[in-house]
Design a protein around this motif. Structure first.
Motif, PDB file in Angstrom:
ATOM      1  N   MET A 282     166.859  52.014  53.156  1.00 58.04           N
ATOM      2  CA  MET A 282     168.091  52.207  53.916  1.00 58.04           C
ATOM      3  C   MET A 282     169.275  52.536  53.011  1.00 58.04           C
ATOM      4  O   MET A 282     170.167  53.306  53.391  1.00 58.04           O
ATOM      5  CB  MET A 282     168.394  50.962  54.745  1.00 58.04           C
ATOM      6  CG  MET A 282     169.463  51.170  55.795  1.00 58.04           C
ATOM      7  SD  MET A 282     169.019  52.409  57.029  1.00 58.04           S
ATOM      8  CE  MET A 282     167.807  51.491  57.980  1.00 58.04           C
ATOM      9  N   LEU A 283     169.311  51.977  51.819  1.00 58.90           N
ATOM     10  CA  LEU A 283     170.384  52.313  50.877  1.00 58.90           C
ATOM     11  C   LEU A 283     170.334  53.794  50.502  1.00 58.90           C
ATOM     12  O   LEU A 283     171.369  54.457  50.399  1.00 58.90           O
ATOM     13  CB  LEU A 283     170.269  51.445  49.617  1.00 58.90           C
ATOM     14  CG  LEU A 283     170.874  50.037  49.714  1.00 58.90           C
ATOM     15  CD1 LEU A 283     170.505  49.218  48.483  1.00 58.90           C
ATOM     16  CD2 LEU A 283     172.392  50.105  49.869  1.00 58.90           C
ATOM     17  N   GLU A 284     169.126  54.316  50.302  1.00 64.66           N
ATOM     18  CA  GLU A 284     168.987  55.739  49.981  1.00 64.66           C
ATOM     19  C   GLU A 284     169.472  56.604  51.149  1.00 64.66           C
ATOM     20  O   GLU A 284     170.149  57.615  50.954  1.00 64.66           O
ATOM     21  CB  GLU A 284     167.529  56.051  49.654  1.00 64.66           C
ATOM     22  CG  GLU A 284     167.039  55.418  48.352  1.00 64.66           C
ATOM     23  CD  GLU A 284     165.586  55.741  48.062  1.00 64.66           C
ATOM     24  OE1 GLU A 284     164.997  56.504  48.851  1.00 64.66           O
ATOM     25  OE2 GLU A 284     165.052  55.234  47.061  1.00 64.66           O
ATOM     26  N   VAL A 285     169.123  56.182  52.360  1.00 64.91           N
ATOM     27  CA  VAL A 285     169.548  56.926  53.546  1.00 64.91           C
ATOM     28  C   VAL A 285     171.072  56.896  53.666  1.00 64.91           C
ATOM     29  O   VAL A 285     171.715  57.922  53.906  1.00 64.91           O
ATOM     30  CB  VAL A 285     168.899  56.333  54.810  1.00 64.91           C
ATOM     31  CG1 VAL A 285     169.518  56.937  56.063  1.00 64.91           C
ATOM     32  CG2 VAL A 285     167.395  56.588  54.806  1.00 64.91           C
ATOM     33  N   ARG A 286     171.664  55.728  53.482  1.00 67.93           N
ATOM     34  CA  ARG A 286     173.118  55.599  53.601  1.00 67.93           C
ATOM     35  C   ARG A 286     173.830  56.458  52.560  1.00 67.93           C
ATOM     36  O   ARG A 286     174.856  57.090  52.854  1.00 67.93           O
ATOM     37  CB  ARG A 286     173.536  54.140  53.450  1.00 67.93           C
ATOM     38  CG  ARG A 286     175.049  53.920  53.572  1.00 67.93           C
ATOM     39  CD  ARG A 286     175.413  52.455  53.419  1.00 67.93           C
ATOM     40  NE  ARG A 286     176.854  52.267  53.423  1.00 67.93           N
ATOM     41  CZ  ARG A 286     177.627  52.403  52.348  1.00 67.93           C
ATOM     42  NH1 ARG A 286     177.071  52.723  51.177  1.00 67.93           N
ATOM     43  NH2 ARG A 286     178.926  52.215  52.432  1.00 67.93           N
ATOM     44  N   ASN A 287     173.314  56.503  51.339  1.00 60.66           N
ATOM     45  CA  ASN A 287     173.930  57.329  50.292  1.00 60.66           C
ATOM     46  C   ASN A 287     173.938  58.805  50.690  1.00 60.66           C
ATOM     47  O   ASN A 287     174.898  59.536  50.398  1.00 60.66           O
ATOM     48  CB  ASN A 287     173.189  57.136  48.971  1.00 60.66           C
ATOM     49  CG  ASN A 287     173.441  55.763  48.365  1.00 60.66           C
ATOM     50  OD1 ASN A 287     174.433  55.105  48.682  1.00 60.66           O
ATOM     51  ND2 ASN A 287     172.544  55.305  47.514  1.00 60.66           N
ATOM     52  N   LEU A 288     172.873  59.243  51.359  1.00 59.97           N
ATOM     53  CA  LEU A 288     172.838  60.631  51.839  1.00 59.97           C
ATOM     54  C   LEU A 288     173.950  60.867  52.870  1.00 59.97           C
ATOM     55  O   LEU A 288     174.669  61.866  52.807  1.00 59.97           O
ATOM     56  CB  LEU A 288     171.480  60.934  52.467  1.00 59.97           C
ATOM     57  CG  LEU A 288     170.302  61.145  51.508  1.00 59.97           C
ATOM     58  CD1 LEU A 288     169.003  61.284  52.292  1.00 59.97           C
ATOM     59  CD2 LEU A 288     170.525  62.391  50.660  1.00 59.97           C
ATOM     60  N   TYR A 289     174.093  59.946  53.807  1.00 56.57           N
ATOM     61  CA  TYR A 289     175.125  60.092  54.830  1.00 56.57           C
ATOM     62  C   TYR A 289     176.523  60.089  54.220  1.00 56.57           C
ATOM     63  O   TYR A 289     177.406  60.838  54.659  1.00 56.57           O
ATOM     64  CB  TYR A 289     175.018  58.964  55.858  1.00 56.57           C
ATOM     65  CG  TYR A 289     173.836  59.092  56.788  1.00 56.57           C
ATOM     66  CD1 TYR A 289     173.498  60.321  57.358  1.00 56.57           C
ATOM     67  CD2 TYR A 289     173.067  57.988  57.123  1.00 56.57           C
ATOM     68  CE1 TYR A 289     172.421  60.429  58.214  1.00 56.57           C
ATOM     69  CE2 TYR A 289     171.982  58.085  57.987  1.00 56.57           C
ATOM     70  CZ  TYR A 289     171.669  59.318  58.523  1.00 56.57           C
ATOM     71  OH  TYR A 289     170.610  59.428  59.380  1.00 56.57           O
ATOM     72  N   VAL A 290     176.742  59.247  53.219  1.00 55.37           N
ATOM     73  CA  VAL A 290     178.050  59.184  52.562  1.00 55.37           C
ATOM     74  C   VAL A 290     178.380  60.535  51.924  1.00 55.37           C
ATOM     75  O   VAL A 290     179.500  61.053  52.055  1.00 55.37           O
ATOM     76  CB  VAL A 290     178.082  58.054  51.510  1.00 55.37           C
ATOM     77  CG1 VAL A 290     179.346  58.158  50.655  1.00 55.37           C
ATOM     78  CG2 VAL A 290     178.023  56.687  52.188  1.00 55.37           C
ATOM     79  N   GLN A 291     177.397  61.133  51.240  1.00 55.32           N
ATOM     80  CA  GLN A 291     177.615  62.437  50.607  1.00 55.32           C
ATOM     81  C   GLN A 291     177.932  63.502  51.649  1.00 55.32           C
ATOM     82  O   GLN A 291     178.875  64.290  51.497  1.00 55.32           O
ATOM     83  CB  GLN A 291     176.364  62.846  49.824  1.00 55.32           C
ATOM     84  CG  GLN A 291     176.079  61.976  48.602  1.00 55.32           C
ATOM     85  CD  GLN A 291     174.757  62.336  47.959  1.00 55.32           C
ATOM     86  OE1 GLN A 291     174.266  63.438  48.101  1.00 55.32           O
ATOM     87  NE2 GLN A 291     174.159  61.380  47.253  1.00 55.32           N
ATOM     88  N   TRP A 292     177.150  63.525  52.719  1.00 57.12           N
ATOM     89  CA  TRP A 292     177.373  64.539  53.759  1.00 57.12           C
ATOM     90  C   TRP A 292     178.712  64.317  54.454  1.00 57.12           C
ATOM     91  O   TRP A 292     179.404  65.283  54.795  1.00 57.12           O
ATOM     92  CB  TRP A 292     176.239  64.490  54.782  1.00 57.12           C
ATOM     93  CG  TRP A 292     174.916  64.951  54.229  1.00 57.12           C
ATOM     94  CD1 TRP A 292     174.713  65.846  53.218  1.00 57.12           C
ATOM     95  CD2 TRP A 292     173.616  64.526  54.642  1.00 57.12           C
ATOM     96  NE1 TRP A 292     173.373  66.004  52.984  1.00 57.12           N
ATOM     97  CE2 TRP A 292     172.670  65.216  53.840  1.00 57.12           C
ATOM     98  CE3 TRP A 292     173.145  63.648  55.603  1.00 57.12           C
ATOM     99  CZ2 TRP A 292     171.294  65.038  53.988  1.00 57.12           C
ATOM    100  CZ3 TRP A 292     171.777  63.472  55.754  1.00 57.12           C
ATOM    101  CH2 TRP A 292     170.867  64.158  54.957  1.00 57.12           C
ATOM    102  N   ALA A 293     179.074  63.066  54.701  1.00 55.94           N
ATOM    103  CA  ALA A 293     180.340  62.767  55.373  1.00 55.94           C
ATOM    104  C   ALA A 293     181.533  63.182  54.521  1.00 55.94           C
ATOM    105  O   ALA A 293     182.560  63.617  55.034  1.00 55.94           O
ATOM    106  CB  ALA A 293     180.419  61.281  55.712  1.00 55.94           C
TER     107      ALA A 293
END
Length: 694
Positions: free
Chosen positions: A392-403
């Motif tokens: 989930m941390l890896e997934v969240r980091n992706l969302y942060v970058q895209w956001a």
């Protein structure tokens, strides 16, 4: 070349594009022209296959692989010119790409509407790429065009001009031969007898009617279903009108039942698959797993067949991945976690392949993140917290970058908030309360920002309900009951609003009842009233969704709360009545071998056993009470999770410690109690006694 021509058009002109494609492919070249040398070679018998892109192009600004290949394999480019196509960036891109291939002389224009001489962007019909000069500094090009407008060549004459351009023959020659062919056909018809003419006319009329009827059904399926599954469904979903979505789905199903599969194009079949997916979602919300599963399975079979026909088509792969996700989702909600994992792995793998097709398409990249996120949440439900947290941390980091790249994208902000919420839940279940609070506050702030920008969006409202409830649960554990009560009231108000909007939505029914139950725990004076309201809602939802684990958990917690409140007020018979309802409905589900048990359900069942022991003790059945508490203790210390089959006391899941310390205190086992109480104290946990706040 694979195609004689590629038709480039705005989807606003789709009806004309379909007509033109059918007419070109059906056109028979006059016999006297066949085999003659022309500008582009020998004149063939037929014009050949025409490519018309039937799907929306990617949102990333570049053409998809399939469309690029079709352009490269097309001898000519036909541009349907109208004010719509003049403003279409996709039409403009297709013209630009075709010109780059060095075939400018093979671009043919077919004016459908607008003014070719005007510079007014509202009525001009030529896309900018048609007018762009071959070299900088030169004047704009003046494209030659067949003008299908009434004030121009007219539709039939414009069509013949287009055919002449495709064949590389002179228009006058083609028009003369075409006219001769018509005159000859009329002469032959007039020679026959009256009976022959009548018979031939009857056959011709029958054939035309049959052909037009089949085409009408195909156009009807594409246009109506496209609207129902596009703009209409999106608007109904945004405002939460589940009742109207049911009507839409019933209407779509009615159309499908009247269509002969032989008359359906690939696109119509794809629309069927998408409609079946939507129908499955509505049936799932209604609690009908059998119908939902049947709809998703039908969608999967159609999407799989279409994907196998064209594996390079990303939209086909996307539809297949959605069907795989929903099949996994239903299995998950039924507690069949092994089946859920199988389908969710397929969904993740399809999403990865989809993302690889177009690295510039953000929607497809996010699908891959969803794939990993679902499996992380599945790990969490099985108690594999550390593994779930890493994913989930890896997934969240992706969302942060895209956001960060798209700060105004509300969907990305929502997805990032959702990942933070799950990380908060993981932290909460491991006793890291302050960390959980930070994640939940992050979620709360993001969703509140979305609501400010789109106050009527039901999706944001529903998520804000969950965000407040999660933040309240942390506040309770940290001893801030006043703050928790405020948050639960906010969640309750949202849940009530959603429920009143659609009283048949079982999920909103459950959410409203859950908020009332949680408010009852926070209060002594209004507890009875809240519990009575919660009972009506949760029991109604339970009757709709008896096999869903989430419903079982809510129902079990409600019965324990009702029984505990009655016991606290000295109403032994009423307490026994509620705990008997718990036994009748929750215990069979716990002992159901086909249902894999999550940690949350284990806790619900253990709370019921502890309360049964308290009631037995109250009526002086001490031995029976001890038996119930020993059963609860065995349930809370038995595990086959990542901690091992027989873990050390300090390695047991943190989520069990509140119930575990309660039962150890009742059994008088101070030694084990101190071990687990120490872990609770170190986390900052402050004990909370329900119904006694006032």
């Amino acid at each position: 070349m694979q195609y004689s021509a590629f038709i480039s058009y705005s989807h606003k002109d789709e009806k004309l594009a379909r007509w033109l494609m059918r007419k070109l492919e059906a056109y028979r070249v006059p016999a006297k022209l066949i085999g003659q040398s022309a500008e582009f070679g020998v004149v063939p018998r037929r014009i050949g296959k025409i490519f018309r892109d039937r799907d929306e192009l990617p949102t990333a600004g570049n053409l998809g692989q399939r469309v690029n290949q079709a352009l490269q394999n097309s001898s000519s480019l036909i541009v349907i010119c109208s004010p719509f196509s003049a403003k279409s960036k996709w039409v403009n891109t297709e013209i630009t790409e075709f010109r780059k291939m060095g075939r400018e002389e093979r671009i043919l224009c077919f004016i459908a509407d607008g003014d070719p001489m005007s510079c007014d962007p509202e009525i001009a019909c030529f896309p900018p790429a048609l007018l762009k000069p071959a070299q900088a500094g030169q004047p704009n090009r003046e494209p030659l065009a067949a003008d299908a407008r009434m004030e121009g060549d007219g539709k039939d004459r414009a069509f013949l001009k287009l055919v002449a351009g495709l064949l590389g023959v002179g228009f006058d020659s083609l028009a003369q031969r075409d006219a001769q062919r018509r005159y000859k056909r009329l002469a032959l018809i007039s020679v026959g007898s009256f009976a022959g003419m009548a018979f031939a006319s009857a056959l011709a009329i029958t054939a035309v009617i049959a052909r037009n009827d089949a085409q009408r059904r195909q156009d009807q399926a594409e246009d109506i279903v496209g609207f129902m599954l596009g703009d209409l469904r999106e608007r109904l979903q945004t405002v939460g009108r589940l009742d109207l979505m049911r009507s839409v789905d019933d209407k779509a199903t009615s159309y499908f039942s009247k269509l002969n599969k032989r008359d359906l194009s690939d696109r119509a079949l794809a629309e069927q698959a998408r409609s079946l997916t939507g129908i499955g979602e509505v049936r799932l919300n209604e609690g009908d797993y059998q119908l939902a599963m049947a709809a998703f399975a039908e969608a999967y079979e159609r999407s799989k067949a279409l994907h196998e026909r064209d594996a390079s088509n990303g939209i086909r792969l996307f539809d297949l991945s959605q069907a795989e996700y929903w099949l996994g989702n239903v299995a998950w909600q039924q507690g069949r976690l092994d089946d859920a994992e199988k389908w969710l792995i397929r969904y993740r793998d399809s999403a990865i392949r989809l993302a690889a097709m177009d690295s510039n398409n953000p929607d497809w990249q996010i699908e891959a993140a969803y794939g990993y996120q679902n499996l992380a949440i599945l790990d969490k439900s099985r108690g594999n917290f550390e593994q779930a947290k890493r994913a989930m941390l890896e997934v969240r980091n992706l969302y942060v970058q895209w956001a960060e790249q798209a700060p105004d994208n509300l969907q990305l902000r929502y997805d990032m908030a959702n990942a933070s919420s799950w990380l908060g839940s993981l932290a909460l279940q491991q006793g890291r309360f302050n960390e959980a609070k930070n994640y939940f506050e992050e979620q709360n702030a993001a969703i509140k920002k979305n609501i400010k920008e789109e106050p009527d969006n039901i999706i944001w409202k529903e998520d804000f309900l969950y965000a407040n409830r999660l933040l309240a649960s942390v506040s309770v554990h940290l001893g801030d009951v006043e703050e928790a009560t405020k948050l639960y009231i906010t969640a309750k108000d949202i849940a009530e609003q959603l429920f009143n909007q659609d009283p048949q939505n079982a999920y909103w029914m459950l959410d409203y009842g859950r908020c009332l139950w949680q408010l009852a725990l926070m209060s002594g004076r209004s507890a009875k009233q809240h519990l009575q309201q919660a009972e009506k809602l949760i029991e109604k939802a339970y009757n709709l969704k008896k096999k869903e684990e989430r419903t079982l958990q809510f129902y079990g917690d409600l019965k324990v709360a009702q029984s505990e409140f009655a016991l606290l007020n000295g109403q032994i018979d009423l307490a026994l009545h509620y705990i008997e309802q718990f036994e009748q409905n929750i215990e069979p589900a716990w002992h159901n071998q086909e249902m894999e048990k999550t940690e949350d359900f284990r806790l619900v069942y253990s709370r019921g056993l502890i309360l049964k022991g308290k009631i037995a003790f109250k009526i002086e059945q001490q031995q029976t009470a001890q038996q119930y508490w020993q059963q609860a203790l065995a349930l809370l210390t038995e595990t086959e999770l990542e901690y091992g089959v027989n873990p050390k006391p300090d390695k047991l899941p943190f989520t069990r410690l509140i119930e575990l310390t309660t039962v150890l205190s009742l059994l008088g086992d101070d030694q084990q109690l101190n071990i687990h109480q120490k872990r609770l104290n170190n986390s900052g946990y402050i004990a909370f006694t329900p119904f006694l706040v006032d």
